[in-house]
Design a protein around this motif. Structure first.
Motif, PDB file in Angstrom:
ATOM      1  N   TYR A   1       0.700  -1.279  -0.044  1.00 37.70           N
ATOM      2  CA  TYR A   1      -0.028   0.025   0.025  1.00 37.70           C
ATOM      3  C   TYR A   1       0.886   1.367   0.068  1.00 37.70           C
ATOM      4  O   TYR A   1       0.198   2.335   0.402  1.00 37.70           O
ATOM      5  CB  TYR A   1      -0.917   0.038   1.126  1.00 37.70           C
ATOM      6  CG  TYR A   1      -2.090  -1.140   1.171  1.00 37.70           C
ATOM      7  CD1 TYR A   1      -3.091  -0.811   0.243  1.00 37.70           C
ATOM      8  CD2 TYR A   1      -1.937  -2.276   1.587  1.00 37.70           C
ATOM      9  CE1 TYR A   1      -3.956  -1.749   0.066  1.00 37.70           C
ATOM     10  CE2 TYR A   1      -2.965  -3.103   1.423  1.00 37.70           C
ATOM     11  CZ  TYR A   1      -4.083  -2.870   0.698  1.00 37.70           C
ATOM     12  OH  TYR A   1      -4.983  -3.813   0.486  1.00 37.70           O
ATOM     13  N   ASP A   2       1.946   1.029  -0.432  1.00 36.66           N
ATOM     14  CA  ASP A   2       2.931   2.130  -0.357  1.00 36.66           C
ATOM     15  C   ASP A   2       3.242   2.922  -1.628  1.00 36.66           C
ATOM     16  O   ASP A   2       3.220   1.978  -2.626  1.00 36.66           O
ATOM     17  CB  ASP A   2       4.597   1.815   0.241  1.00 36.66           C
ATOM     18  CG  ASP A   2       5.363   3.176   0.405  1.00 36.66           C
ATOM     19  OD1 ASP A   2       5.185   3.764   1.594  1.00 36.66           O
ATOM     20  OD2 ASP A   2       5.906   3.694  -0.510  1.00 36.66           O
ATOM     21  N   SER A   3       2.982   4.083  -1.697  1.00 39.55           N
ATOM     22  CA  SER A   3       2.815   4.735  -3.195  1.00 39.55           C
ATOM     23  C   SER A   3       4.053   4.837  -3.639  1.00 39.55           C
ATOM     24  O   SER A   3       4.343   5.112  -5.272  1.00 39.55           O
ATOM     25  CB  SER A   3       1.975   6.092  -3.159  1.00 39.55           C
ATOM     26  OG  SER A   3       2.623   7.144  -2.126  1.00 39.55           O
ATOM     27  N   LYS A   4       5.276   5.118  -2.975  1.00 40.67           N
ATOM     28  CA  LYS A   4       6.596   5.220  -3.337  1.00 40.67           C
ATOM     29  C   LYS A   4       7.495   4.733  -2.644  1.00 40.67           C
ATOM     30  O   LYS A   4       8.253   5.221  -1.808  1.00 40.67           O
ATOM     31  CB  LYS A   4       7.058   6.967  -3.318  1.00 40.67           C
ATOM     32  CG  LYS A   4       5.952   7.714  -4.278  1.00 40.67           C
ATOM     33  CD  LYS A   4       6.522   9.211  -3.789  1.00 40.67           C
ATOM     34  CE  LYS A   4       5.534  10.150  -4.767  1.00 40.67           C
ATOM     35  NZ  LYS A   4       5.822  11.519  -4.519  1.00 40.67           N
TER      36      LYS A   4
ATOM     37  N   LYS B   1      -0.655   4.182   5.932  1.00 42.42           N
ATOM     38  CA  LYS B   1      -2.001   3.539   5.523  1.00 42.42           C
ATOM     39  C   LYS B   1      -2.426   2.257   6.224  1.00 42.42           C
ATOM     40  O   LYS B   1      -3.594   2.469   6.766  1.00 42.42           O
ATOM     41  CB  LYS B   1      -1.524   3.015   4.099  1.00 42.42           C
ATOM     42  CG  LYS B   1      -2.935   2.371   3.449  1.00 42.42           C
ATOM     43  CD  LYS B   1      -4.122   3.226   2.991  1.00 42.42           C
ATOM     44  CE  LYS B   1      -5.148   2.447   2.303  1.00 42.42           C
ATOM     45  NZ  LYS B   1      -6.365   3.291   2.147  1.00 42.42           N
TER      46      LYS B   1
ATOM     47  N   GLN C   1       4.685   5.858   3.599  1.00 41.23           N
ATOM     48  CA  GLN C   1       3.257   5.947   3.118  1.00 41.23           C
ATOM     49  C   GLN C   1       2.630   4.621   3.458  1.00 41.23           C
ATOM     50  O   GLN C   1       1.104   4.787   3.834  1.00 41.23           O
ATOM     51  CB  GLN C   1       2.998   6.279   1.767  1.00 41.23           C
ATOM     52  CG  GLN C   1       3.809   7.739   1.513  1.00 41.23           C
ATOM     53  CD  GLN C   1       5.067   7.749   0.908  1.00 41.23           C
ATOM     54  OE1 GLN C   1       5.830   6.621   1.207  1.00 41.23           O
ATOM     55  NE2 GLN C   1       5.265   8.559  -0.103  1.00 41.23           N
TER      56      GLN C   1
END
Length: 271
Positions: free
Chosen positions: A112-115, A126, A122
């Motif tokens: 679920y990490d965007s970067k 989340k 992140q």
């Protein structure tokens, strides 16, 4: 020395007691991991693979849509999980042993990490902001399972409705289903006179807005159902509901959970 597949499990393999939730607010995930370790430890073992060349773990997790993802977990990311005081005992003992909970938790945060190239901040934000037991069940088993809630059944009494719920959960346990319990704040059922006389607020002994592993469901001689739960905290201290004990395990009456309003639902795996 790197953490390897030899560090994943204790001599018995995955165990519910390997979970020790600390600073991350992901009880829904780690309680589910604990429940799967209780009923289907081989499933957990089959979802983790170690690559000796890259020294990375590869974890097979399912996203919320049921699509399987193979998430790589690096040595640095495991160290990061320990620094964040994650859901394994690795950060409590400072020993890099029985690390499978950290591997899963790290993979879930990475999912679920965007970067991920700049760290997993992140992802941890989340998953630590609270989540749904159905999403955790999906992530580990590939199915959200089913929800069992208390409801009044027409043409039978309230007590019979409670007993029916207890029977359903007990049957699911006999069938080796993985089960968690979601607790919520109790409602104030006191009368005006009781409030005026400062009668105690109804409590069930469980942390509010928390997810537990269901260990067993038994029926007493008086025909009331008792649920044995494991708190992913690894203790039941500092709950503040009059039943604080050092053990991670606590037994509560289903009648009490229903009648105080502290039971939100059970989450039962598909197999």
């Amino acid at each position: 020395m790197p953490i390897t597949d030899k560090d994943l499990y204790g001599p018995r393999g995955p165990s519910p007691d390997d979970i020790d939730q600390d600073f991350l607010g992901d009880c829904y995930l780690v309680a589910t991991l604990s429940a799967v370790a209780l009923r289907h430890p081989l499933l957990l073992k089959n979802l983790i693979r170690y690559d000796r060349i890259s020294q990375r773990f590869v974890v097979g997790l399912y996203d919320v849509k049921g699509k399987k993802r193979h998430v790589q977990v690096t040595q640095l990311e495991l160290e990061d999980n320990m620094i964040r005081n994650g859901g394994s005992k690795m950060d409590n003992t400072m020993q890099r042993k029985i690390v499978w909970p950290a591997v899963f938790e790290t993979a879930y945060a990475k999912l679920y990490d965007s970067k991920p190239l700049d760290g997993l901040d992140q992802g941890y934000v989340k998953i630590s902001g609270g989540g749904w037991p159905k999403d955790a069940m999906m992530a580990v088993t590939g199915s959200p399972g089913t929800e069992m809630k208390f409801q009044l059944i027409p043409r039978i009494t309230r007590q019979q409705s409670i007993n029916l719920l207890g029977s359903r959960v007990a049957r699911a346990l006999v069938r080796h289903r993985t089960i968690t319990l979601w607790s919520v704040p109790e409602f104030d059922g006191r009368s005006q006179i009781q409030k005026k006389n400062n009668a105690p607020f109804p409590q069930d002994g469980l942390v509010d807005n928390h997810v537990y592993t269901v260990m067993s469901m038994t029926r007493s001689a008086s025909l009331n159902w008792t649920i044995r739960l494991r708190n992913p905290w690894g203790t039941n201290m500092a709950v503040g509901e009059g039943k604080d004990i050092k053990s991670a395990y606590i037994s509560v009456d289903l009648d009490t959970l229903v009648n105080t309003g502290g039971l939100q639902s059970f989450r039962v795996s598909a197999y």
